[in-house]
Design a protein around this motif. Structure first.
Motif, mmCIF file in Angstrom:
data_model
loop_
_atom_site.group_PDB
_atom_site.id
_atom_site.type_symbol
_atom_site.label_atom_id
_atom_site.label_comp_id
_atom_site.label_asym_id
_atom_site.label_seq_id
_atom_site.Cartn_x
_atom_site.Cartn_y
_atom_site.Cartn_z
ATOM 1 N N VAL A 191 4.983 10.451 2.384
ATOM 2 C CA VAL A 191 5.979 11.169 3.185
ATOM 3 C C VAL A 191 6.121 12.542 2.552
ATOM 4 O O VAL A 191 6.478 12.657 1.385
ATOM 5 C CB VAL A 191 7.346 10.446 3.164
ATOM 6 N N SER A 192 5.836 13.580 3.314
ATOM 7 C CA SER A 192 5.907 14.967 2.819
ATOM 8 C C SER A 192 5.199 15.124 1.481
ATOM 9 O O SER A 192 5.757 15.695 0.541
ATOM 10 C CB SER A 192 7.361 15.410 2.656
ATOM 11 N N GLY A 193 4.024 14.581 1.363
ATOM 12 C CA GLY A 193 3.242 14.746 0.136
ATOM 13 C C GLY A 193 3.683 13.859 -1.008
ATOM 14 O O GLY A 193 3.089 13.872 -2.072
ATOM 15 N N LYS A 194 4.753 13.056 -0.802
ATOM 16 C CA LYS A 194 5.225 12.181 -1.877
ATOM 17 C C LYS A 194 4.824 10.756 -1.541
ATOM 18 O O LYS A 194 4.784 10.385 -0.372
ATOM 19 C CB LYS A 194 6.728 12.284 -2.016
ATOM 20 N N SER A 195 4.558 9.954 -2.583
ATOM 21 C CA SER A 195 4.089 8.608 -2.279
ATOM 22 C C SER A 195 5.226 7.597 -2.367
ATOM 23 O O SER A 195 5.965 7.547 -3.341
ATOM 24 C CB SER A 195 2.955 8.219 -3.213
ATOM 25 N N ARG A 196 5.345 6.829 -1.301
ATOM 26 C CA ARG A 196 6.365 5.781 -1.239
ATOM 27 C C ARG A 196 5.709 4.428 -1.361
ATOM 28 O O ARG A 196 4.609 4.220 -0.868
ATOM 29 C CB ARG A 196 7.109 5.874 0.086
ATOM 30 N N GLN A 197 6.447 3.524 -1.961
ATOM 31 C CA GLN A 197 5.922 2.192 -2.186
ATOM 32 C C GLN A 197 7.087 1.197 -2.194
ATOM 33 O O GLN A 197 8.204 1.574 -2.546
ATOM 34 C CB GLN A 197 5.256 2.184 -3.567
ATOM 35 N N VAL A 198 6.808 -0.041 -1.796
ATOM 36 C CA VAL A 198 7.801 -1.102 -1.989
ATOM 37 C C VAL A 198 7.259 -2.024 -3.069
ATOM 38 O O VAL A 198 6.103 -2.434 -3.027
ATOM 39 C CB VAL A 198 8.064 -1.898 -0.690
ATOM 40 N N ARG A 199 8.101 -2.314 -4.049
ATOM 41 C CA ARG A 199 7.737 -3.248 -5.118
ATOM 42 C C ARG A 199 8.935 -4.132 -5.390
ATOM 43 O O ARG A 199 10.036 -3.883 -4.872
ATOM 44 C CB ARG A 199 7.336 -2.486 -6.389
ATOM 45 N N ALA A 200 8.729 -5.155 -6.216
ATOM 46 C CA ALA A 200 9.867 -6.005 -6.591
ATOM 47 C C ALA A 200 10.860 -5.182 -7.398
ATOM 48 O O ALA A 200 10.465 -4.319 -8.186
ATOM 49 C CB ALA A 200 9.371 -7.187 -7.414
ATOM 50 N N PRO A 257 0.840 -1.182 0.000
ATOM 51 C CA PRO A 257 0.000 0.000 0.000
ATOM 52 C C PRO A 257 0.890 1.252 0.000
ATOM 53 O O PRO A 257 1.982 1.236 0.545
ATOM 54 C CB PRO A 257 -0.761 -0.099 1.329
ATOM 55 N N ILE A 258 0.394 2.307 -0.610
ATOM 56 C CA ILE A 258 1.199 3.517 -0.722
ATOM 57 C C ILE A 258 1.287 4.236 0.619
ATOM 58 O O ILE A 258 0.332 4.301 1.370
ATOM 59 C CB ILE A 258 0.617 4.404 -1.838
ATOM 60 N N HIS A 259 2.485 4.746 0.907
ATOM 61 C CA HIS A 259 2.789 5.387 2.179
ATOM 62 C C HIS A 259 3.246 6.806 1.826
ATOM 63 O O HIS A 259 4.134 6.967 1.000
ATOM 64 C CB HIS A 259 3.901 4.547 2.815
#
Ligand SMILES: CC(C)(COP(=O)(O)OP(=O)(O)OC[C@H]1O[C@@H](n2cnc3c(N)ncnc32)[C@H](O)[C@@H]1OP(=O)(O)O)[C@@H](O)C(=O)NCCC(=O)NCCS
Length: 158
Positions: free
Chosen positions: A8-17, A4-6
């Motif tokens: 941080v300071s208005g920017k979207s972080r994600q973990v993917r392969a 799920p997108i997380h």
């Protein structure tokens, strides 16, 4: 699998392969992070069935990665690195929690890692996520002068 997108300071972080296409970005971050960086060949060898390779992205840009090798029921964290300009913004913790959750889901019973004795940022992170030191591997890493020992740390997840 993607997380799920997380935000941080208005920017979207994600973990993917992680993909082989990410290699240039990964090598750039790797060279910022280590005195003795992995070579492209070492990374290429990690795109293998028993490995899990993860990219941390911010607005689709790769800003960190992790490499984990599964051996029987043990997930061995071989590399975890975040681009220098993104340090101290929660990226490594987010990636670490992701790879632990994934290892648990894949029935691993513990996560194991080595870390340089001098690597206080990483040791602090691992301690804060519940890892414990289970041993020392003497002279494990190349160093600017001679060699440096590693702490072996483990987290039981079964
Ligand atoms: C270690 C590393 C991955 C941490 O990445 P990061 O994204 O800056 O870490 P986070 O922002 O998620 O920080 C999580 C916690 O780690 C600890 N930490 C991170 N950097 C720290 C520092 N410079 N000093 C002390 N503790 C630190 C803190 O407990 C921090 O929590 P807090 O910010 O709430 O206090 C990063 O410094 C790095 O890429 N280093 C080079 C590669 C490396 O050494 N990898 C580990 C190999 S075993």
């Amino acid at each position: 699998m993607s997380e799920p997108i997380h935000a941080v300071s208005g920017k979207s972080r994600q973990v993917r392969a992680l993909h082989l296409d990410d290699l240039d970005a990964v090598l750039d971050i790797e060279r910022q992070g280590y005195s003795h960086p992995w070579t492209p060949g070492v990374f290429r060898d990690c795109f293998h069935a028993n490995y899990r390779t993860w990219a941390l992205t911010e607005d689709k840009e790769v800003i960190g990665y992790a490499v984990v090798a599964y051996m029987v029921d043990e997930a061995h964290l071989l590399n975890l690195c975040v681009a220098r300009r993104h340090h101290r913004s929660g990226g490594a913790r987010y990636l670490l929690r992701h790879l632990i959750a994934q290892a648990r889901q894949e029935n691993m019973s513990r996560v194991l890692l080595e870390v340089r004795l001098s690597n206080e940022p990483a040791v602090t992170l691992y301690n804060s996520e519940g890892f414990e030191q289970i041993g020392i591997r003497p002279q494990y890493y190349p160093a600017v002068r001679g060699r440096e020992s590693a702490r072996v740390m483990a987290l039981v997840i079964a």
